[in-house]
Scaffold this motif. Structure first.
Motif, PDB file in Angstrom:
ATOM      1  N   ASP A  82      21.695  31.341  32.182  1.00 56.12           N
ATOM      2  CA  ASP A  82      23.051  31.067  32.660  1.00 56.12           C
ATOM      3  C   ASP A  82      23.658  29.866  31.930  1.00 56.12           C
ATOM      4  OD1 ASP A  82      22.175  28.686  33.912  1.00 56.12           O
ATOM      5  OD2 ASP A  82      22.119  29.588  35.906  1.00 56.12           O
ATOM      6  N   CYS A  86      19.549  27.696  33.199  1.00 56.42           N
ATOM      7  CA  CYS A  86      18.517  28.316  34.033  1.00 56.42           C
ATOM      8  C   CYS A  86      18.293  29.750  33.569  1.00 56.42           C
ATOM      9  CB  CYS A  86      18.939  28.341  35.502  1.00 56.42           C
ATOM     10  SG  CYS A  86      19.162  26.720  36.215  1.00 56.42           S
ATOM     11  N   TRP A  88      17.165  33.547  34.594  1.00 56.45           N
ATOM     12  CA  TRP A  88      17.125  34.426  35.756  1.00 56.45           C
ATOM     13  C   TRP A  88      16.392  35.700  35.374  1.00 56.45           C
ATOM     14  CZ3 TRP A  88      19.223  33.002  40.472  1.00 56.45           C
ATOM     15  CH2 TRP A  88      20.018  31.840  40.465  1.00 56.45           C
ATOM     16  N   ILE A  96      14.862  38.472  42.769  1.00 59.07           N
ATOM     17  CA  ILE A  96      15.338  37.689  41.628  1.00 59.07           C
ATOM     18  C   ILE A  96      14.536  36.397  41.548  1.00 59.07           C
ATOM     19  CG2 ILE A  96      17.330  36.436  40.681  1.00 59.07           C
ATOM     20  CD1 ILE A  96      17.615  39.490  40.652  1.00 59.07           C
ATOM     21  N   GLN A  98      14.474  32.640  39.640  1.00 60.15           N
ATOM     22  CA  GLN A  98      15.151  31.636  38.829  1.00 60.15           C
ATOM     23  C   GLN A  98      14.077  30.737  38.228  1.00 60.15           C
ATOM     24  OE1 GLN A  98      17.328  28.644  40.981  1.00 60.15           O
ATOM     25  NE2 GLN A  98      18.773  28.335  39.313  1.00 60.15           N
ATOM     26  N   ILE A 121      20.804  41.511  36.040  1.00 61.41           N
ATOM     27  CA  ILE A 121      21.453  40.327  36.586  1.00 61.41           C
ATOM     28  C   ILE A 121      22.263  39.700  35.455  1.00 61.41           C
ATOM     29  CG2 ILE A 121      19.386  38.944  36.136  1.00 61.41           C
ATOM     30  CD1 ILE A 121      20.141  37.258  38.603  1.00 61.41           C
ATOM     31  N   GLN A 123      25.915  36.784  34.580  1.00 64.51           N
ATOM     32  CA  GLN A 123      26.861  35.786  35.057  1.00 64.51           C
ATOM     33  C   GLN A 123      28.231  36.105  34.484  1.00 64.51           C
ATOM     34  OE1 GLN A 123      26.159  31.735  33.667  1.00 64.51           O
ATOM     35  NE2 GLN A 123      26.703  30.973  35.684  1.00 64.51           N
ATOM     36  N   ILE A 129      26.825  34.661  39.736  1.00 66.48           N
ATOM     37  CA  ILE A 129      25.663  35.469  39.357  1.00 66.48           C
ATOM     38  C   ILE A 129      25.797  36.820  40.051  1.00 66.48           C
ATOM     39  CG2 ILE A 129      23.144  35.674  39.419  1.00 66.48           C
ATOM     40  CD1 ILE A 129      24.065  33.368  37.655  1.00 66.48           C
TER      41      ILE A 129
END
Length: 131
Positions: A82, A86, A88, A96, A98, A121, A123, A129
């Protein structure tokens, strides 16, 4: 398939990881016989490979694997980094995950997800998210 920051084409299969080099597909022996579902780069340029085995990170000559059932609770379907740096991971059966600052945080149905199987997943431009 995925084209990395050096413009190398990578192909993930149910039987390993391959890269296109001089018109030929070359198998990466480290992933022989492994299911590869997701390939991406992080902002530092490291290549991340995810699949039924867990997640591996390749950066220059450094190679590290976080194996499912050991460091990770599940295999990985999809992953991305992201805007905050981070990582994911969308997993086979653990919701999910992280990954930030060397630690895993798991989000599952206990945290409000509708299902613990997550296929992707990402962003959006508003930094939300989406699963």
């Amino acid at each position: 398939n995925y084209r990395d920051v050096e413009n190398t084409l990578w192909i993930g299969t149910d039987n390993g990881l391959f890269r296109l080099e001089n018109g030929k597909f070359i198998a990466d022996k480290r992933f022989e016989g492994k299911i590869i579902r997701s390939i991406t780069n992080d902002k530092a340029g490291a290549l991340w490979i995810g699949g039924g085995f867990g997640v591996s990170r390749i950066f220059g000559n450094n190679f590290a694997t976080m194996e499912s059932r050991k460091e990770l609770p599940s295999g990985v379907y999809w992953m991305f980094e992201d805007t905050e740096g981070c990582f994911w991971l969308a997993t086979e059966n653990e919701g999910i995950i992280q990954f930030t600052e060397g630690k895993f945080v798991n989000y599952s149905t206990a945290d409000g997800l509708l299902n613990d199987v997550s296929y992707s997943i990402f962003q959006n431009g508003q930094k939300d998210i989406w699963i």
